[in-house]
Design a protein around this motif. Structure first.
Motif, PDB file in Angstrom:
ATOM      1  N   THR A  26       6.471  10.773  18.935  1.00 21.50           N
ATOM      2  CA  THR A  26       7.279  11.993  18.951  1.00 21.50           C
ATOM      3  C   THR A  26       7.124  12.719  17.625  1.00 21.50           C
ATOM      4  OG1 THR A  26       8.930  10.971  20.397  1.00 21.50           O
ATOM      5  CG2 THR A  26       9.609  12.939  19.214  1.00 21.50           C
ATOM      6  N   ALA A  27       6.983  14.032  17.691  1.00 18.25           N
ATOM      7  CA  ALA A  27       6.889  14.849  16.478  1.00 18.25           C
ATOM      8  C   ALA A  27       7.997  15.882  16.469  1.00 18.25           C
ATOM      9  CB  ALA A  27       5.536  15.548  16.396  1.00 18.25           C
TER      10      ALA A  27
ATOM     11  N   GLY B  73       6.995  12.561  12.199  1.00 15.35           N
ATOM     12  CA  GLY B  73       6.268  11.892  13.271  1.00 15.35           C
ATOM     13  C   GLY B  73       6.783  10.471  13.395  1.00 15.35           C
ATOM     14  N   VAL B  74       7.161  10.048  14.582  1.00 15.11           N
ATOM     15  CA  VAL B  74       7.720   8.706  14.759  1.00 15.11           C
ATOM     16  C   VAL B  74       7.160   8.067  16.019  1.00 15.11           C
ATOM     17  CG1 VAL B  74       9.870   9.392  13.631  1.00 15.11           C
ATOM     18  CG2 VAL B  74       9.740   9.414  16.114  1.00 15.11           C
ATOM     19  N   ILE B  75       7.097   6.740  16.003  1.00 15.29           N
ATOM     20  CA  ILE B  75       6.819   5.969  17.208  1.00 15.29           C
ATOM     21  C   ILE B  75       7.466   4.603  17.043  1.00 15.29           C
ATOM     22  CG2 ILE B  75       4.591   5.106  16.352  1.00 15.29           C
ATOM     23  CD1 ILE B  75       3.662   5.129  19.323  1.00 15.29           C
TER      24      ILE B  75
ATOM     25  N   LEU C   3       6.762  -2.771  14.693  1.00 19.78           N
ATOM     26  CA  LEU C   3       7.729  -2.339  15.693  1.00 19.78           C
ATOM     27  C   LEU C   3       7.983  -0.836  15.657  1.00 19.78           C
ATOM     28  CD1 LEU C   3      10.353  -5.195  15.171  1.00 19.78           C
ATOM     29  CD2 LEU C   3       8.565  -5.061  16.924  1.00 19.78           C
ATOM     30  N   GLY C   4       7.779  -0.227  14.506  1.00 18.18           N
ATOM     31  CA  GLY C   4       8.026   1.200  14.393  1.00 18.18           C
ATOM     32  C   GLY C   4       7.333   1.789  13.186  1.00 18.18           C
ATOM     33  N   CYS C   5       6.964   3.056  13.305  1.00 18.26           N
ATOM     34  CA  CYS C   5       6.360   3.792  12.193  1.00 18.26           C
ATOM     35  C   CYS C   5       7.032   5.155  12.130  1.00 18.26           C
ATOM     36  CB  CYS C   5       4.856   3.933  12.387  1.00 18.26           C
ATOM     37  SG  CYS C   5       4.034   4.832  11.055  1.00 18.26           S
TER      38      CYS C   5
ATOM     39  N   PRO D 282      -2.897   1.756  17.703  1.00 22.09           N
ATOM     40  CA  PRO D 282      -2.723   0.334  17.386  1.00 22.09           C
ATOM     41  C   PRO D 282      -1.372  -0.228  17.811  1.00 22.09           C
ATOM     42  CG  PRO D 282      -2.699   1.683  15.387  1.00 22.09           C
ATOM     43  CD  PRO D 282      -3.160   2.562  16.493  1.00 22.09           C
ATOM     44  N   LEU D 283      -0.313   0.578  17.771  1.00 21.76           N
ATOM     45  CA  LEU D 283       0.987   0.072  18.205  1.00 21.76           C
ATOM     46  C   LEU D 283       0.977  -0.250  19.693  1.00 21.76           C
ATOM     47  CD1 LEU D 283       2.017   0.796  15.381  1.00 21.76           C
ATOM     48  CD2 LEU D 283       4.119   1.597  16.471  1.00 21.76           C
ATOM     49  N   ALA D 284       0.296   0.579  20.485  1.00 19.39           N
ATOM     50  CA  ALA D 284       0.201   0.301  21.920  1.00 19.39           C
ATOM     51  C   ALA D 284      -0.602  -0.968  22.187  1.00 19.39           C
ATOM     52  CB  ALA D 284      -0.442   1.488  22.645  1.00 19.39           C
ATOM     53  N   MET D 285      -1.442  -1.337  21.255  1.00 24.76           N
ATOM     54  CA  MET D 285      -2.249  -2.557  21.387  1.00 24.76           C
ATOM     55  C   MET D 285      -1.536  -3.782  20.830  1.00 24.76           C
ATOM     56  SD  MET D 285      -5.904  -0.893  20.229  1.00 24.76           S
ATOM     57  CE  MET D 285      -6.847  -2.386  20.482  1.00 24.76           C
TER      58      MET D 285
END
Length: 484
Positions: free
Chosen positions: A343-344, A352-354, A402-404, A421-424
């Motif tokens: 999300t931006a 920007g976060v995920i 877990l989060g960036c 990479p987080l999805a992986m």
């Protein structure tokens, strides 16, 4: 006994926004006879009155700050802004995109019907203007959402994001009512274009559900740019005051502004669809109820995108439209994974976060938190003291990221790449193996060596490692899986 039906179409899509267009052209590609019905413009909220024009306006608003620092880099600037030029050029680009969307549908043999549709039954829709009906084996609802105005006296005197793109003139001052990303993005736009800008929000801090460091960071950055915040307060009413508008607040204050913008959320576009005729139920939140494959309570009717009342993001609607087609027309049951959504927030600076916020992650995991804060290189030759923030939330001891969370220039572009990479299921050790690209802001994500602090059993601790964690870290060092 087998019952046969003679439908005019295999699929009728109601709504030519991002999700509907993706579903229509994919279904046609699998051999379905498809019609798409749109009462307004092809392209939907994102293209016509949302993401695309908003980003163009954000670009325009950023020139102000570039001009401010240009002198430090040797440039002498004499710049003037013309609202009409921006607005009209934006309209030309939106027209071009609509033509492109229309051509894409036509090239995919999708029948475009310019009308408003309502349900006659679960297989039949009525075209209101043409006063006729069309039938289909399946109907996909992709009507999106619309801005919601609070029910207060004088709400008709304010405008929403839909109208913000078409103002005749920029006001001298504006108050934006709301504390979410739409409110803050438009506050950034108006402020950057020279409008005296205020934000009113009912809560104690903006951007509810975002990581606390992002919330505080953008609050301070926007205040430093001259945006005024009125928190823990609501607008009670609005009244005309000459050419301006007098706003009455629930704390008893009154102030006059040149314009009032409401950015208080969005609601699903279900009015007038006569869903009850098709047996389609809605949720308590006002969206269309669906199962995990997008099927409604009427077996022949599906729904994708904002009209579900779920995650209101264009890429989610597109993915849901594609999943519907894969499930129904390609015999490939597909469920959209919403666990990793980048999300931006296109404020200035960007966010920007995920993944998980620090607060949420600490409730469910023992975590390490890594934070880097520094002045962006663009500012080092200026007197700007604003700092960039990059933050990783990880499982303890080099575990899964877990989060960036990123606040600063280019945050949106960076977070899209971090999403991969987080999805992986990437770990902190995986990040550590990457070699930094210097000089860049993003290099901080792979050079964070020691946690800024930690949580164990939901308790915040210092960054000192326990003996068992240090032993685990030594094992990774020997194995060459981390650069700590």
């Amino acid at each position: 006994m087998v019952e046969f039906h003679n439908y005019e179409y295999d699929l009728i899509v109601i709504g030519a926004g991002s999700g509907g267009v993706r579903a229509a052209r994919m279904a046609s590609g699998y051999g379905a006879k498809v019609a798409i019905i749109e009462a307004d413009r092809v392209g939907g909220t994102c293209v016509i009155r949302g993401c695309v024009p908003k980003k163009l306006f954000v670009y325009a608003s950023r020139f102000t700050e570039l001009f401010e620092v240009a002198g430090s880099f040797g440039w002498q600037i004499d710049a003037r802004f013309d609202w009409e030029t921006l607005r009209d050029n934006k309209d030309k680009e939106i027209d071009r995109l609509e033509r492109a969307y229309t051509s894409t549908l036509e090239n995919c043999d999708v029948k475009i019907i310019r009308d408003r549709a309502t349900f006659h039954d679960a297989h039949t829709v009525r075209l209101v203007n043409a006063d006729t009906t069309l039938s289909a084996q399946r109907v996909l609802i992709a009507t999106g959402s619309h801005p919601f105005k609070p029910h207060i006296d004088g709400c008709e005197l304010g405008f929403t994001s839909d109208e913000a793109f078409h103002l005749d003139n920029l006001p001298e001052s504006i108050i934006v009512y709301g504390g979410g990303y739409i409110a803050l993005e438009f506050a950034t736009i108006f402020n950057g274009l020279g409008v005296e800008t205020s934000v009113c929000y009912r809560g104690g801090q903006i951007l509810r559900n975002f990581d606390q460091d992002m919330r505080l960071g953008i609050y301070e950055a926007m205040k430093a740019r001259g945006i005024k915040f009125i928190l823990n307060c609501n607008i009670e009413s609005v009244e005309k005051s000459g050419e301006d508008f007098k706003v009455h607040f629930t704390d008893g204050a009154e102030r006059v502004y040149g314009a009032v913008m409401f950015a208080t959320g969005r609601a699903a576009n279900i009015q007038g669809l006569e869903l009850e005729r098709a047996g389609v139920e809605i949720t308590d939140k006002g969206g269309i109820a669906v199962d995990r494959y997008g099927q409604t309570t009427a077996p022949s009717v599906y729904a994708v995108g904002d009209v579900r009342g779920g995650v209101a993001l264009t890429p989610v609607a597109i993915r849901e439209g594609a999943a519907f087609v894969e499930t129904v027309y390609n015999e490939n049951p597909t469920i959209v994974d919403l666990s990793q959504i980048p999300t931006a927030v296109f404020t200035e600076p960007e966010i920007g976060v995920i993944g998980m916020s620090e607060h949420y992650a600490a409730k469910h995991h023992d975590i390490d938190v890594y934070i880097a804060s520094f002045r962006p290189m663009m500012n080092v030759m200026t007197d700007k003291s604003e700092r960039m923030i990059l933050k990783l939330v990880t499982e303890f001891g080099g575990g899964r990221v877990l989060g960036c969370h990123i606040l600063g220039p280019g945050a949106a572009e960076m977070i899209q790449l971090v999403a991969v990479p987080l999805a992986m299921g990437a770990t902190k050790a995986d990040f550590d193996r990457a070699i930094a690209l210097h000089p860049s802001a993003a290099e901080e994500l792979v050079t964070l060596t020691k946690p800024s602090y930690q949580y164990r059993d939901e308790k915040k601790l210092s960054a000192e490692l326990t003996l068992s964690e240090e032993q685990g870290l030594n094992k990774m060092l020997i194995a060459g899986t981390t650069n700590q």
